[in-house]
Design an enzyme around this catalytic site. Structure first.
Site, PDB file in Angstrom:
ATOM      1  NE  ARG A 155      44.534  41.406  36.850  1.00 39.01           N
ATOM      2  CZ  ARG A 155      43.601  40.595  36.408  1.00 39.01           C
ATOM      3  NH1 ARG A 155      43.219  40.661  35.138  1.00 39.01           N
ATOM      4  NH2 ARG A 155      43.027  39.715  37.211  1.00 39.01           N
ATOM      5  CG  HIS A 168      38.947  44.928  33.157  1.00 38.59           C
ATOM      6  ND1 HIS A 168      39.815  45.196  34.185  1.00 38.59           N
ATOM      7  CD2 HIS A 168      39.040  43.584  32.940  1.00 38.59           C
ATOM      8  CE1 HIS A 168      40.397  44.077  34.589  1.00 38.59           C
ATOM      9  NE2 HIS A 168      39.946  43.083  33.840  1.00 38.59           N
TER      10      HIS A 168
END
Length: 312
Positions: A227, A275
């Site tokens: 993250r 991502h």
């Protein structure tokens, strides 16, 4: 059996059809605002509070490996999901293999000094470089869950020294395990490539900062696959500019999409992807969700349930 489904970007029609086929007798519908009809299970990603609030569900499934978006919303809206309702996440469903591909390809890229050769190319320089040796290229994995285990497994075949760091000690063949804050410094001190696969919890936010980076070996590399909130991007850039770090590969960021004015875009020692390191594979996810629901209905053991206190 009634199942409600909500995902802001997935092909909802495909999912409804696939789930209905995989769970005989189930009525699977797309949840829309104002739908307060009965449901037994909810499949969600970034769900609106009103979708879950007040429902007496048998379980909720997050349509991804992380549940931080749900847990963070629960802090502000505890009425959204009663504590008695089990929350599940996708443990692997094809993401493990994707993480293996990503991690192995990047570790080998650095190990074979392809980053340095690309820098020489930009200067039109023909210059063979001294090779790195495996024994000086220790890989340290932060986070020892399902994905961390998969990445460690894939790197073992290449002969690199491997170590992992997690909340509790692991017993993985061929991997040196470190546990708890008291062993973090020892874990970092011999790590040449730091791979982050930690869960997003209150304890891990901002964990990759100047203090941590300074404990790595000189000339270390950072690969962030977990993250964006784990990494202090300013501290990363400072470590790169000082020469403490040799390079970084980032798939996640503090803000997504990454703003155009972020200095990460232009830094020569930062490689990036948007991502995509491991995305939900629909067929594998449907197989896991349907199997888990059927096992819950028949009282069999299941995996993937989230411990809300730990956050994963």
């Amino acid at each position: 059996m009634e199942i409600i489904f909500y995902h802001p970007t997935f092909d909802t029609a495909w999912w409804l059809k696939a789930l209905a086929k995989a769970i005989p007798g189930a009525n699977v519908r797309e949840w829309k605002a104002g739908d307060n009809a009965h449901a037994d299970y909810a499949l969600v990603w970034h769900p609106p509070v009103e979708m879950l609030a007040g429902r007496k569900l048998k379980a909720v499934f997050a349509l991804g490996a992380g549940v931080d978006s749900i847990l963070s919303k629960l802090k502000a809206h505890p009425e959204m999901l009663d504590t008695s309702i089990p929350l599940f996440r996708l443990e692997d469903t094809g993401m493990g293999l994707q993480m293996q591909e990503y991690a192995v390809s990047q570790v080998l890229h650095w190990f074979r000094r392809f980053d340095d050769y690309q820098a020489l190319k930009s200067q039109a320089k023909w210059q063979p470089l001294q090779e790195y040796t495996r024994d000086e290229f220790t890989i340290g994995i932060m986070g020892a869950g399902v994905l961390g285990a998969k990445v460690a497994e894939s790197l073992q075949a290449w002969g690199f020294p491997l170590r992992c760091w997690s909340r509790t000690r692991k017993s993985w063949p061929g991997v040196e395990s470190f546990a708890g804050t008291e062993e973090l410094s020892a874990f970092l001190s011999q790590t040449r490539v730091l791979i982050n696969l930690l869960p997003n919890t209150a304890e891990t936010v901002g964990i990759i900062n100047a203090g941590l980076l300074n404990q790595l070996q000189d000339g270390a590399y950072v690969l962030n696959l977990a993250r964006g909130v784990h990494l202090n991007e300013d501290d990363l850039l400072a470590s790169l500019n000082s020469g403490k770090l040799k390079g970084a590969m980032l798939d996640v960021y503090s803000r997504e999409p990454l703003p155009e004015d972020s200095p990460l875009w232009k830094h020569s020692r930062v490689a990036m992807t948007p991502h995509i390191a491991a995305v939900t594979r629909p067929a594998e996810a449907v197989d896991y969700i349907s199997r888990t629901i059927l096992n819950l209905e028949s009282g069999k053991a299941v995996t993937g349930q989230v411990d809300r206190v730990r956050g994963y």
